[in-house]
Design a protein around this motif. Structure first.
Motif, mmCIF file in Angstrom:
data_model
loop_
_atom_site.group_PDB
_atom_site.id
_atom_site.type_symbol
_atom_site.label_atom_id
_atom_site.label_comp_id
_atom_site.label_asym_id
_atom_site.label_seq_id
_atom_site.Cartn_x
_atom_site.Cartn_y
_atom_site.Cartn_z
ATOM 1 N N PHE B 84 0.859 -1.183 0.000
ATOM 2 C CA PHE B 84 0.000 0.000 0.000
ATOM 3 C C PHE B 84 0.898 1.236 0.000
ATOM 4 O O PHE B 84 1.863 1.290 0.755
ATOM 5 N N PRO B 85 0.646 2.226 -0.863
ATOM 6 C CA PRO B 85 1.519 3.408 -0.882
ATOM 7 C C PRO B 85 1.402 4.187 0.426
ATOM 8 O O PRO B 85 0.323 4.635 0.798
ATOM 9 N N VAL B 86 2.525 4.320 1.109
ATOM 10 C CA VAL B 86 2.549 4.886 2.461
ATOM 11 C C VAL B 86 2.029 6.314 2.502
ATOM 12 O O VAL B 86 1.385 6.724 3.459
ATOM 13 N N GLU B 87 2.339 7.076 1.444
ATOM 14 C CA GLU B 87 2.002 8.497 1.464
ATOM 15 C C GLU B 87 0.503 8.716 1.581
ATOM 16 O O GLU B 87 0.041 9.785 1.971
ATOM 17 N N ILE B 88 -0.287 7.702 1.216
ATOM 18 C CA ILE B 88 -1.741 7.838 1.237
ATOM 19 C C ILE B 88 -2.287 7.720 2.667
ATOM 20 O O ILE B 88 -3.353 8.239 2.966
ATOM 21 N N ILE B 89 -1.542 7.057 3.564
ATOM 22 C CA ILE B 89 -2.063 6.826 4.914
ATOM 23 C C ILE B 89 -2.280 8.140 5.682
ATOM 24 O O ILE B 89 -3.391 8.396 6.150
ATOM 25 N N PRO B 90 -1.234 9.005 5.791
ATOM 26 C CA PRO B 90 -1.508 10.281 6.473
ATOM 27 C C PRO B 90 -2.608 11.079 5.774
ATOM 28 O O PRO B 90 -3.432 11.716 6.432
ATOM 29 N N LEU B 91 -2.633 11.005 4.445
ATOM 30 C CA LEU B 91 -3.645 11.735 3.681
ATOM 31 C C LEU B 91 -5.054 11.293 4.076
ATOM 32 O O LEU B 91 -5.936 12.113 4.326
ATOM 33 N N ALA B 92 -5.250 9.969 4.152
ATOM 34 C CA ALA B 92 -6.583 9.450 4.493
ATOM 35 C C ALA B 92 -6.975 9.834 5.913
ATOM 36 O O ALA B 92 -8.125 10.199 6.170
ATOM 37 N N ILE B 93 -6.004 9.781 6.826
ATOM 38 C CA ILE B 93 -6.324 10.124 8.222
ATOM 39 C C ILE B 93 -6.689 11.604 8.335
ATOM 40 O O ILE B 93 -7.687 11.967 8.953
ATOM 41 N N LEU B 97 -10.414 14.384 9.220
ATOM 42 C CA LEU B 97 -10.494 15.510 10.143
ATOM 43 C C LEU B 97 -10.783 16.815 9.423
ATOM 44 O O LEU B 97 -11.577 17.619 9.869
ATOM 45 N N SER B 98 -10.112 17.033 8.312
ATOM 46 C CA SER B 98 -10.221 18.329 7.660
ATOM 47 C C SER B 98 -9.923 18.203 6.176
ATOM 48 O O SER B 98 -8.870 17.724 5.774
ATOM 49 N N SER B 99 -10.867 18.659 5.374
ATOM 50 C CA SER B 99 -10.730 18.555 3.931
ATOM 51 C C SER B 99 -9.600 19.451 3.422
ATOM 52 O O SER B 99 -8.804 19.049 2.581
ATOM 53 N N SER B 100 -9.517 20.667 3.969
ATOM 54 C CA SER B 100 -8.515 21.592 3.451
ATOM 55 C C SER B 100 -7.103 21.173 3.864
ATOM 56 O O SER B 100 -6.164 21.345 3.082
ATOM 57 N N ALA B 101 -6.970 20.609 5.071
ATOM 58 C CA ALA B 101 -5.658 20.116 5.470
ATOM 59 C C ALA B 101 -5.224 18.979 4.556
ATOM 60 O O ALA B 101 -4.061 18.875 4.167
ATOM 61 N N SER B 124 -5.345 11.899 -5.801
ATOM 62 C CA SER B 124 -6.437 12.622 -6.464
ATOM 63 C C SER B 124 -7.752 11.869 -6.326
ATOM 64 O O SER B 124 -8.783 12.449 -5.995
ATOM 65 N N ILE B 125 -7.701 10.558 -6.603
ATOM 66 C CA ILE B 125 -8.938 9.772 -6.583
ATOM 67 C C ILE B 125 -9.448 9.623 -5.151
ATOM 68 O O ILE B 125 -10.640 9.738 -4.891
ATOM 69 N N ALA B 126 -8.509 9.406 -4.217
ATOM 70 C CA ALA B 126 -8.933 9.222 -2.824
ATOM 71 C C ALA B 126 -9.629 10.474 -2.297
ATOM 72 O O ALA B 126 -10.661 10.382 -1.637
ATOM 73 N N LEU B 127 -9.086 11.647 -2.614
ATOM 74 C CA LEU B 127 -9.738 12.869 -2.114
ATOM 75 C C LEU B 127 -11.032 13.146 -2.863
ATOM 76 O O LEU B 127 -11.911 13.827 -2.351
#
Lengths: 212, 175
Positions: B84-93, B97-101, B124-127
């Motif tokens: 699983f691409p690691v960079e996506i984990i903080p993004l999903a968390i 909490l906050s869309s703009s963050a 892009s797709i996840a957001l």
């Protein structure tokens, strides 16, 4: 929520930078972050305005109302407790249709009105029921319809992610809009998961899911 | 995949033409409706911009201090097990909490890896396929005066998780 998140981000970043002797980079980071945000804002200004302009035409020509009306089979399936053409029902339709079209500004007010209406007419059958009107107990529990409505909203219903396309084009994507179909597919997965979960929970909580 | 991108690119022009024709058939002053809507859109962007500046500064500080790289390295152990691409984990968390963050983090991913890389596409797709859980729940339930949210949160969490996993899988098919 954002207050704490922002403070933590800044504090962690600054302290981490100082401990690693990167004060200069952090200063540069502040400046470039602010600059990037403004550059991005200008790109977004064009793309977002173009889209909201087109969607205003859709709203005023009755296209959005037309979509709400075609949703009744879906509404009956998802919200068996909410009777057709009640204010709550109509607000929920508007919210869902606006969400699908990516009209956040139209979706949120309608969604809030829907929740108000649901709390007035659709007193929860679950825990916390004390028989009276909405004001008679403080810790009111969400009804099945409320839970389903929120989970659907959170599962994301938006078909065209205009803002993401705007960001992609600002950052030099060859195909900024190339993610539309993939995004629709992913949205479908999250929404179908939400639908499945809600139907299971409605069945498990029993009575409240009987169709009138 | 070329076909998918082609249809994706077609969708916006087709919708625009359809909507404008529909308006003209209904005898609406379509150009005025458009400019009214565009003015609304400008207001939305103007309202979002201060938030964007604040958050992009915060993400930029996290990036330039080296903390984001550190976090990514920490997570890469867990991520590589599941492919699983690691960079996506903080993004999903953060997105919960906050869309703009989350937008700030996504833009950082765009800068680091490019918009059309595997990670850029997945972000892009996840957001595009998730919504902010905590914001939505607190605002909507406040309107209804509800504080027992029952099965809303587990449901929202499962739907978000499904969306993120699907995004990564789909992005994998695109590259």
């Amino acid at each position: 929520m954002l207050d704490y998140l922002w403070t933590v981000m800044l504090a962690v970043g600054v302290l981490w930078g100082l401990f690693n002797g990167r004060a200069d980079e952090v200063t540069q980071g502040v400046l470039s972050g602010a600059k990037d945000a403004v550059t991005l804002g200008i790109t977004m200004l064009g793309i977002m305005s173009a889209w909201t302009g087109v969607m205003k035409i859709a709203e005023r020509s009755g296209l959005i109302n037309g979509i709400s009306e075609k949703m009744s089979p879906f509404m009956r399936f998802m919200f068996p407790d909410v009777k057709k053409n009640t204010p709550a029902y109509n607000y929920m339709c508007t919210n869902i249709a606006a969400n699908v079209l990516g009209l956040g500004w139209a979706a949120t007010p309608a969604g809030l009105k829907a929740m108000e209406e649901l709390s007035g007419t659709d007193v929860s059958e679950a825990e916390g029921r004390s028989g009276g009107g909405p004001a008679s107990f403080k810790g009111k529990a969400a009804s099945n319809a409320m839970c389903t409505f929120l989970i659907l909203n959170i599962s994301s219903l938006q078909l065209i992610p205009v803002n993401i396309i705007a960001y992609r084009s600002q950052y030099g994507s060859v195909e900024p809009a190339g993610i539309i179909l993939p995004a629709i597919a992913a949205t479908l997965v999250s929404t179908l998961t939400a639908v499945l979960f809600c139907k299971i929970m409605m069945r498990r909580t029993g009575k409240a899911s009987v169709t009138p | 995949m070329r076909y998918v991108i082609y249809i994706s690119n077609m969708l916006i022009p087709v919708i625009i033409v359809y909507v404008v024709f529909k308006g003209i058939i209904k005898k609406r002053p379509v150009f005025k409706d458009f400019t009214d809507g565009a003015a609304d859109g400008m207001k939305t962007v103007a309202n979002v911009l201060p938030t964007l500046i604040g958050l992009m500064i915060a993400v930029s500080v996290l990036r330039s201090s080296g903390f984001l790289d550190f976090l990514t390295q920490m997570l890469s152990g867990a991520g590589s097990i599941m492919n699983f691409p690691v960079e996506i984990i903080p993004l999903a968390i953060v997105k919960m909490l906050s869309s703009s963050a989350a937008t700030g983090l996504m833009l950082d991913i765009f800068k680091e890896y490019g918009t059309d890389s595997f990670i850029g596409l997945a972000a892009s797709i996840a957001l595009s396929s998730t919504e902010t859980i905590f914001y939505t729940m607190s605002v909507y339930f406040m309107a209804a005066n509800v504080n027992k949210t029952r099965w809303t949160f587990p449901g929202a969490l499962i739907a978000t998780l499904a969306g993120v996993i699907a995004s990564v899988a789909i992005a994998g098919m695109m590259v």
